[in-house]
Design an enzyme around this catalytic site. Structure first.
Site, PDB file in Angstrom:
ATOM      1  N   GLY A 132     -22.869   3.547   4.540  1.00  0.00           N
ATOM      2  CA  GLY A 132     -24.309   3.679   4.363  1.00  0.00           C
ATOM      3  C   GLY A 132     -24.656   4.728   3.333  1.00  0.00           C
ATOM      4  O   GLY A 132     -24.065   4.755   2.240  1.00  0.00           O
ATOM      5  N   GLY A 187     -24.015  -4.414   0.641  1.00  0.00           N
ATOM      6  CA  GLY A 187     -22.572  -4.494   0.812  1.00  0.00           C
ATOM      7  C   GLY A 187     -21.951  -5.592  -0.027  1.00  0.00           C
ATOM      8  O   GLY A 187     -20.832  -5.458  -0.536  1.00  0.00           O
ATOM      9  N   ASP A 188     -22.676  -6.700  -0.193  1.00  0.00           N
ATOM     10  CA  ASP A 188     -22.172  -7.800  -1.017  1.00  0.00           C
ATOM     11  C   ASP A 188     -22.093  -7.396  -2.482  1.00  0.00           C
ATOM     12  O   ASP A 188     -21.177  -7.819  -3.207  1.00  0.00           O
ATOM     13  CB  ASP A 188     -23.079  -9.022  -0.865  1.00  0.00           C
ATOM     14  CG  ASP A 188     -23.190  -9.478   0.582  1.00  0.00           C
ATOM     15  OD1 ASP A 188     -22.206  -9.319   1.333  1.00  0.00           O
ATOM     16  OD2 ASP A 188     -24.260  -9.976   0.966  1.00  0.00           O
TER      17      ASP A 188
END
Length: 305
Positions: free
Chosen positions: A217, A248-249
């Protein structure tokens, strides 16, 4: 070419509103639909960065047709496996000024024949593939070690693999030796029962993953390999608000590029942190603010862990 595999894709629906209040009626400001699922988001980011990609995914029903139409309209090359009776799931993101709330449908069940067709599609692309990305949940009806089958197939062709999955879909594939895995902090804890991210990442590396890059994060990324460990984060820390869906991708896209180009891991981490942060500025998954990306590239710190 970088190939992405999304076994459980979705038609992503994003509702934007001023503020989300539980147990209340809301007036939606905007509605947006696009092809989604983690691997599709990765492919979308890669294409925006000028990389040649191919997205492999099963599709079915009206929502599956909408996914395929959106991929074509966006200029994303795809290899789709038709589902005989299943219907592509939908996801709903409710985005307000501070954050996003996700509602994810479970998705259809794949038959053995349909999974075999997907594997055959991946195999047909591997001879021209520089990196393979396996992303997201496995659909119902598919064995928990299904990603392991694809990892072994890619390794037989000398193709590096990025695996971004959770639960058994992650742990059952470790013995196949994925080149890089990218869990988040919660997924690390789920996979190992360990609260310390560094210890948990080391445990997964010892279980078969050659490189573990954990997203923490706002604290950035933790990378663990057999030869060293690094933390990569924005400095000074930035209070980035927006839609974190797909951040995240975006990091996975940067890491896959690094593998394809044989970029040293610290340099790939620099791009992963910057690209992930720039994605939060965009209202939709798979997209990013290019100016923010270039700015963040100069603000990433990478330190030995």
């Amino acid at each position: 070419m970088i190939v992405t595999v999304t076994p459980n894709p979705a038609l992503d629906i994003t509702y934007t509103l001023a503020a989300l209040r539980p147990h209340a009626s809301h007036r939606v400001d905007t509605v947006h639909e696009q092809a989604g699922g983690k691997g599709v988001n990765v492919a979308r980011v890669l294409r925006s960065l000028g990389r040649r990609t191919a997205a492999v995914l099963p599709v079915g029903g009206a929502s599956g047709a909408a996914v395929k139409a959106d991929l074509d309209q966006a200029g994303l090359s795809s290899l789709t496996v038709p589902l005989a009776g299943g219907v592509t799931r939908r996801t709903v993101a409710v985005v307000d000024r501070d954050d996003a709330t996700m509602l994810n449908e479970p998705g259809p069940e794949l038959s053995g024949t349909e999974w075999s067709a997907l594997v055959a599609g991946v195999a047909s692309l591997l001879p021209s593939c520089q990196a393979l990305v396996l992303s997201g949940s496995l659909p119902r009806g598919v064995r928990p070690d299904a990603y392991g089958e694809l990892v072994r197939l890619a390794r037989a062709h000398g193709v590096p693999v990025v695996l971004d999955a959770a639960g058994p879909a992650l742990t059952e594939a470790l013995s196949a030796g994925p080149t890089l895995i990218k869990p988040n902090a919660a997924e690390l804890r789920e996979a190992t029962g360990t609260d310390d991210p560094a210890l948990a990442a080391k445990e997964l590396a010892e279980a078969g993953a050659r490189t573990v890059v954990a997203s923490l994060g706002p604290d950035g990324l933790l990378a663990v390999t057999s030869t060293g460990s690094w933390r990569a984060f924005l400095s000074p820390a930035a209070d980035i608000r927006g839609n974190p869906t797909g951040a995240g991708d975006a990091a996975v896209a940067a890491l896959a590029m690094g593998l394809a180009d044989r970029t040293p891991l610290p340099q790939a981490l620099n791009h992963a942190v910057a690209l992930s942060a720039a994605t939060v500025h965009s209202p939709y998954a798979g997209m990013f603010d290019r100016h923010a990306y270039e700015r963040y590239l100069t603000q990433v710190q990478i330190l030995p862990a």
